[in-house]
Motif scaffolding. Structure first.
Motif, mmCIF file in Angstrom:
data_model
loop_
_atom_site.group_PDB
_atom_site.id
_atom_site.type_symbol
_atom_site.label_atom_id
_atom_site.label_comp_id
_atom_site.label_asym_id
_atom_site.label_seq_id
_atom_site.Cartn_x
_atom_site.Cartn_y
_atom_site.Cartn_z
ATOM 1 N N UNK A 17 0.906 -1.082 -0.174
ATOM 2 C CA UNK A 17 -0.219 -0.210 0.355
ATOM 3 C C UNK A 17 0.792 1.457 0.153
ATOM 4 N N UNK A 18 1.790 1.322 0.975
ATOM 5 C CA UNK A 18 2.833 2.676 0.946
ATOM 6 C C UNK A 18 4.007 2.042 0.268
ATOM 7 N N UNK A 19 4.698 0.746 -0.618
ATOM 8 C CA UNK A 19 5.105 0.840 -0.999
ATOM 9 C C UNK A 19 6.589 0.760 -0.099
ATOM 10 N N UNK A 20 7.008 0.558 0.744
ATOM 11 C CA UNK A 20 8.098 0.258 1.887
ATOM 12 C C UNK A 20 8.688 -0.009 1.708
ATOM 13 N N UNK A 21 10.470 0.412 1.901
ATOM 14 C CA UNK A 21 11.377 -0.489 1.630
ATOM 15 C C UNK A 21 12.136 -0.596 2.931
ATOM 16 N N UNK A 22 12.411 -2.198 2.892
ATOM 17 C CA UNK A 22 13.288 -2.676 3.926
ATOM 18 C C UNK A 22 14.610 -2.366 4.487
ATOM 19 N N UNK A 23 14.971 -1.030 4.951
ATOM 20 C CA UNK A 23 16.540 -0.208 5.237
ATOM 21 C C UNK A 23 17.421 -1.158 5.771
ATOM 22 N N UNK A 24 16.770 -2.464 6.378
ATOM 23 C CA UNK A 24 18.325 -2.850 7.139
ATOM 24 C C UNK A 24 19.277 -3.606 6.989
ATOM 25 N N UNK A 25 20.305 -2.971 8.243
ATOM 26 C CA UNK A 25 21.673 -3.463 6.860
ATOM 27 C C UNK A 25 21.614 -4.576 7.319
ATOM 28 N N UNK A 26 22.326 -4.919 6.202
ATOM 29 C CA UNK A 26 23.302 -6.587 6.525
ATOM 30 C C UNK A 26 24.653 -6.636 6.055
ATOM 31 N N UNK A 27 25.623 -7.443 6.404
ATOM 32 C CA UNK A 27 27.156 -7.296 5.792
ATOM 33 C C UNK A 27 26.900 -8.200 4.435
ATOM 34 N N UNK A 28 27.350 -7.746 3.625
ATOM 35 C CA UNK A 28 27.951 -8.671 2.731
ATOM 36 C C UNK A 28 28.357 -9.616 3.002
ATOM 37 N N UNK A 29 29.173 -10.143 3.686
ATOM 38 C CA UNK A 29 29.406 -11.412 3.214
ATOM 39 C C UNK A 29 27.964 -12.943 3.589
ATOM 40 N N UNK A 76 26.355 -15.287 7.994
ATOM 41 C CA UNK A 76 25.405 -16.560 8.762
ATOM 42 C C UNK A 76 23.943 -15.920 7.516
ATOM 43 N N UNK A 77 22.803 -16.488 7.649
ATOM 44 C CA UNK A 77 21.770 -16.650 7.023
ATOM 45 C C UNK A 77 21.138 -14.952 7.119
ATOM 46 N N UNK A 78 20.269 -14.570 6.345
ATOM 47 C CA UNK A 78 19.407 -13.848 6.838
ATOM 48 C C UNK A 78 18.011 -14.456 6.793
ATOM 49 N N UNK A 79 17.921 -14.504 7.749
ATOM 50 C CA UNK A 79 16.555 -14.678 8.345
ATOM 51 C C UNK A 79 15.539 -14.750 7.639
ATOM 52 N N UNK A 80 14.835 -13.620 7.316
ATOM 53 C CA UNK A 80 13.779 -12.946 7.110
ATOM 54 C C UNK A 80 13.809 -13.292 5.439
ATOM 55 N N UNK A 81 15.040 -13.269 5.184
ATOM 56 C CA UNK A 81 15.202 -13.709 3.159
ATOM 57 C C UNK A 81 14.340 -14.825 3.615
ATOM 58 N N UNK A 82 15.407 -16.203 4.288
ATOM 59 C CA UNK A 82 15.180 -17.646 3.994
ATOM 60 C C UNK A 82 14.276 -17.983 4.444
ATOM 61 N N UNK A 83 13.529 -18.145 5.411
ATOM 62 C CA UNK A 83 12.630 -18.044 6.649
ATOM 63 C C UNK A 83 10.714 -18.649 5.558
ATOM 64 N N UNK A 84 10.192 -17.659 4.187
ATOM 65 C CA UNK A 84 9.502 -17.548 3.147
ATOM 66 C C UNK A 84 9.261 -19.031 2.507
ATOM 67 N N UNK A 85 10.597 -19.696 2.269
ATOM 68 C CA UNK A 85 10.571 -19.798 1.281
ATOM 69 C C UNK A 85 11.391 -22.010 2.438
ATOM 70 N N UNK A 86 10.861 -21.418 3.509
ATOM 71 C CA UNK A 86 10.920 -22.580 4.434
ATOM 72 C C UNK A 86 9.946 -23.540 4.644
ATOM 73 N N UNK A 87 10.152 -24.860 4.271
ATOM 74 C CA UNK A 87 7.660 -25.693 4.433
ATOM 75 C C UNK A 87 7.554 -25.595 6.266
ATOM 76 N N UNK A 88 8.435 -26.346 6.911
ATOM 77 C CA UNK A 88 8.180 -26.150 8.277
ATOM 78 C C UNK A 88 9.130 -25.707 9.285
ATOM 79 N N UNK A 89 9.176 -25.395 10.499
ATOM 80 C CA UNK A 89 10.577 -25.702 11.571
ATOM 81 C C UNK A 89 11.377 -26.291 11.195
ATOM 82 N N UNK A 90 11.987 -27.597 11.038
ATOM 83 C CA UNK A 90 11.841 -28.610 11.146
ATOM 84 C C UNK A 90 13.494 -27.603 9.938
ATOM 85 N N UNK A 91 13.226 -27.287 9.103
ATOM 86 C CA UNK A 91 14.051 -27.675 7.603
ATOM 87 C C UNK A 91 14.539 -26.053 8.170
ATOM 88 N N UNK A 92 13.687 -24.672 8.949
ATOM 89 C CA UNK A 92 14.530 -23.506 8.762
ATOM 90 C C UNK A 92 15.501 -23.865 9.819
#
Length: 149
Positions: free
Chosen positions: A84-96, A117-133
């Motif tokens: 609705x407002x095209x907000x952008x997540x401007x979180x800083x992450x490490x390139x590694x 380390x994994x960027x959790x909020x990117x990986x989570x939607x692609x994982x079907x269950x908590x065990x894989x997560x």
């Protein structure tokens, strides 16, 4: 390489950036809006990033924000954002952290010398269950702990 030769404020930069914008738009459109059904493209991910920024002189490798801070754009139907407002997540992450995240998205092994380390909020939607997560994070933790002498 125009920026390296002529600096980031060169008159040549705008046409080059518009050309790149058009290329990104074409890839994005084909990936998400072509002959795919909604179910078929649910796992598609489009990642746009820069390897480095540049100084006013067109150099890189220094400590300034213009040299070290770069955009990372990750688009997918599975990633929620506020439409609705095209907000952008401007979180800083490490390139590694990009490498283990992409490895998890592709379902491949994280390189043994990885320091990120994994960027959790990117990986989570692609994982079907908590065990894989949890498995992804355990694999990343095991891989990182193997680096400690």
């Amino acid at each position: 390489h125009i920026g390296h030769l002529f600096g980031p404020r060169s008159w040549l930069m705008r046409p080059k950036l518009l050309e790149m914008d058009e290329s990104i738009k074409n890839i994005y459109t084909r990936l998400f809006f072509s002959n795919y059904s909604k179910d078929d493209n649910n796992n598609n991910v489009f990642i746009v990033l820069s390897d480095h920024g540049m100084s006013e002189a067109g150099n890189h490798g220094g400590p300034t924000a213009h040299e070290t801070e770069t955009p990372l754009i990750i688009l997918s139907p599975k990633l929620n954002y506020n439409k609705s407002n095209k907000s952008i997540n401007r979180e800083r992450i490490n390139q590694i952290d990009i490498v283990p995240t992409i490895c998890a998205l592709l379902g491949i092994e994280i390189p043994s010398e990885n320091l990120g380390t994994l960027i959790g909020q990117v990986v989570r939607p692609f994982v079907s269950d908590s065990v894989d997560w949890l498995r992804y994070f355990k694999e990343n933790a095991d891989q990182l702990s193997a680096l400690i002498p």
